[in-house]
Design a protein around this motif. Sequence first.
Motif, short mmCIF file in Angstrom:
data_model
loop_
_atom_site.label_atom_id
_atom_site.label_comp_id
_atom_site.label_asym_id
_atom_site.label_seq_id
_atom_site.Cartn_x
_atom_site.Cartn_y
_atom_site.Cartn_z
N THR A 142 0.82 -1.22 0.00
CA THR A 142 0.00 0.00 0.00
C THR A 142 0.85 1.26 0.00
O THR A 142 0.36 2.34 0.32
CB THR A 142 -0.92 0.02 1.24
OG1 THR A 142 -0.13 -0.07 2.43
CG2 THR A 142 -1.90 -1.14 1.20
N MET A 147 -2.50 3.57 -4.06
CA MET A 147 -3.11 3.02 -2.86
C MET A 147 -3.47 4.11 -1.86
O MET A 147 -4.43 3.97 -1.10
CB MET A 147 -2.18 1.99 -2.21
CG MET A 147 -2.06 0.70 -2.97
SD MET A 147 -3.67 -0.10 -3.28
CE MET A 147 -4.26 -0.40 -1.61
N VAL A 148 -2.71 5.19 -1.84
CA VAL A 148 -3.06 6.32 -0.97
C VAL A 148 -4.43 6.86 -1.38
O VAL A 148 -5.29 7.14 -0.54
CB VAL A 148 -2.01 7.44 -1.05
CG1 VAL A 148 -2.43 8.63 -0.19
CG2 VAL A 148 -0.65 6.94 -0.60
N ARG A 149 -4.64 6.99 -2.70
CA ARG A 149 -5.92 7.51 -3.18
C ARG A 149 -7.06 6.52 -2.91
O ARG A 149 -8.17 6.93 -2.55
CB ARG A 149 -5.82 7.82 -4.68
CG ARG A 149 -4.93 9.02 -4.98
CD ARG A 149 -5.04 9.42 -6.44
NE ARG A 149 -4.42 8.42 -7.32
CZ ARG A 149 -3.16 8.44 -7.69
NH1 ARG A 149 -2.35 9.39 -7.24
NH2 ARG A 149 -2.68 7.51 -8.50
N ARG A 150 -6.79 5.22 -3.08
CA ARG A 150 -7.84 4.23 -2.87
C ARG A 150 -8.25 4.14 -1.40
O ARG A 150 -9.44 4.04 -1.09
CB ARG A 150 -7.37 2.85 -3.36
CG ARG A 150 -7.28 2.73 -4.86
CD ARG A 150 -7.14 1.27 -5.27
NE ARG A 150 -6.80 1.17 -6.68
CZ ARG A 150 -5.60 0.89 -7.16
NH1 ARG A 150 -4.60 0.70 -6.32
NH2 ARG A 150 -5.38 0.82 -8.46
N LEU A 151 -7.27 4.12 -0.52
CA LEU A 151 -7.57 3.97 0.90
C LEU A 151 -8.09 5.26 1.52
O LEU A 151 -8.84 5.23 2.49
CB LEU A 151 -6.32 3.52 1.66
CG LEU A 151 -5.82 2.10 1.38
CD1 LEU A 151 -4.49 1.86 2.08
CD2 LEU A 151 -6.85 1.08 1.84
N GLY A 152 -7.64 6.38 0.96
CA GLY A 152 -7.94 7.66 1.59
C GLY A 152 -6.86 8.00 2.60
O GLY A 152 -6.31 7.09 3.25
N ARG A 155 -7.24 6.54 6.42
CA ARG A 155 -7.02 5.10 6.57
C ARG A 155 -5.59 4.72 6.22
O ARG A 155 -5.02 3.82 6.84
CB ARG A 155 -8.02 4.34 5.70
CG ARG A 155 -9.43 4.29 6.26
CD ARG A 155 -10.29 3.28 5.54
NE ARG A 155 -10.48 3.66 4.14
CZ ARG A 155 -11.05 2.88 3.23
NH1 ARG A 155 -11.48 1.67 3.56
NH2 ARG A 155 -11.21 3.30 1.99
N TRP A 156 -5.02 5.39 5.23
CA TRP A 156 -3.64 5.09 4.84
C TRP A 156 -2.69 5.41 5.99
O TRP A 156 -1.82 4.60 6.33
CB TRP A 156 -3.26 5.91 3.61
CG TRP A 156 -1.88 5.59 3.10
CD1 TRP A 156 -1.53 4.63 2.21
CD2 TRP A 156 -0.66 6.26 3.48
NE1 TRP A 156 -0.17 4.64 2.00
CE2 TRP A 156 0.38 5.64 2.76
CE3 TRP A 156 -0.36 7.31 4.32
CZ2 TRP A 156 1.70 6.02 2.89
CZ3 TRP A 156 0.97 7.71 4.46
CH2 TRP A 156 1.98 7.06 3.74
N LEU A 159 -3.06 2.83 8.80
CA LEU A 159 -2.42 1.57 8.45
C LEU A 159 -0.91 1.66 8.61
O LEU A 159 -0.27 0.78 9.19
CB LEU A 159 -2.79 1.17 7.02
CG LEU A 159 -2.08 -0.08 6.46
CD1 LEU A 159 -2.45 -1.31 7.28
CD2 LEU A 159 -2.43 -0.27 4.99
N HIS A 160 -0.33 2.73 8.11
CA HIS A 160 1.13 2.83 8.09
C HIS A 160 1.73 3.19 9.44
O HIS A 160 2.95 3.08 9.62
CB HIS A 160 1.57 3.81 6.99
CG HIS A 160 1.55 3.18 5.64
ND1 HIS A 160 2.70 2.87 4.94
CD2 HIS A 160 0.52 2.75 4.87
CE1 HIS A 160 2.38 2.30 3.80
NE2 HIS A 160 1.06 2.22 3.72
#
Length: 298
Positions: A142, A147-152, A155-156, A159-160
């Motif tokens: 991610t 993936m930053v755009r998909r997760l927002g 949430r990104w 997660l990180h």
Amino acid sequence: MSIVSNISWPWNDRRGRLSALKLAVFIGLFLPGGVLAVQWANGDLMPRPLNAVIHGTGLWGIRFLMISLVLTPLRQGLAWPSLILVRRMVGVAAFAYIATHFMLFVGDQAFDLGLVVAEIVKRFYLLLGFIALLGLSALAATSTDGMVRRLGPARWRALHRLVYGIAILGIVHYFMQSKVDPGQATVVAGLYLWAMARRRLTSLGLTRLPLMVVVAALGAALAEASFFWALRGVDPLLVLASNLDVGYGPRPALIAGLIVVAVEIAALIRRALKPGRAARPGRDAPRPDGSRPAESVP
């Protein structure tokens, strides 16, 4: 327009121009693996070359993971914004080395997955390392801009932030794997504690230097004492007292403290010479629309 011109090369900056810093780091990330490969080919890792490479890749994986965490406080302390450009690269390299470490371990078990699972379940330090690998796999998967755009962004970032816990698992795995001499693991533990404290304490001025040295050195000493007490039943006070004895060379706690002294003094000097170039906290956070590149973990 050629396909090659559309490729985003890892050594380019966000404007597509060659970055000397990114190129140097990109090459440097391959050097440990290259050295291990050459040593293996030349027979320099006898009598157990595969075992030596397994440990070597794991060691460099945890080193690069720590470097990726240290880059943010270094960027802030040294007022060097460009360091943010290499954080994702270093984080992905940490995952690559640790994944290679695991795959070589699987190979050492003759690719018998049943045996691999049994070993992981039976040995606690292997279980910790495997959990850390799973976590790093999620972060690596991610770490792309898409993936930053998909997760927002929210949430990104959530997660990180798992990278801090993953790093602790990696350090404990490193301690338990070290067995006889946890010296390097002790230094890593001290630098991890310094990096975490440095991220929270950004405006202490001159008073930060002694505080950060104490955090790194005392944290390293406590980590070493905890290791010997938990695994071998050694009196923690004896281990702490041993850090004052340099008759056999500098102790790991002292090494961690000296590294932090060098970094903090460099930060003070750079800020004194260029007071207007202080790095802005939060500069590396993704924009609300997720459009800014995510340079690995927060």
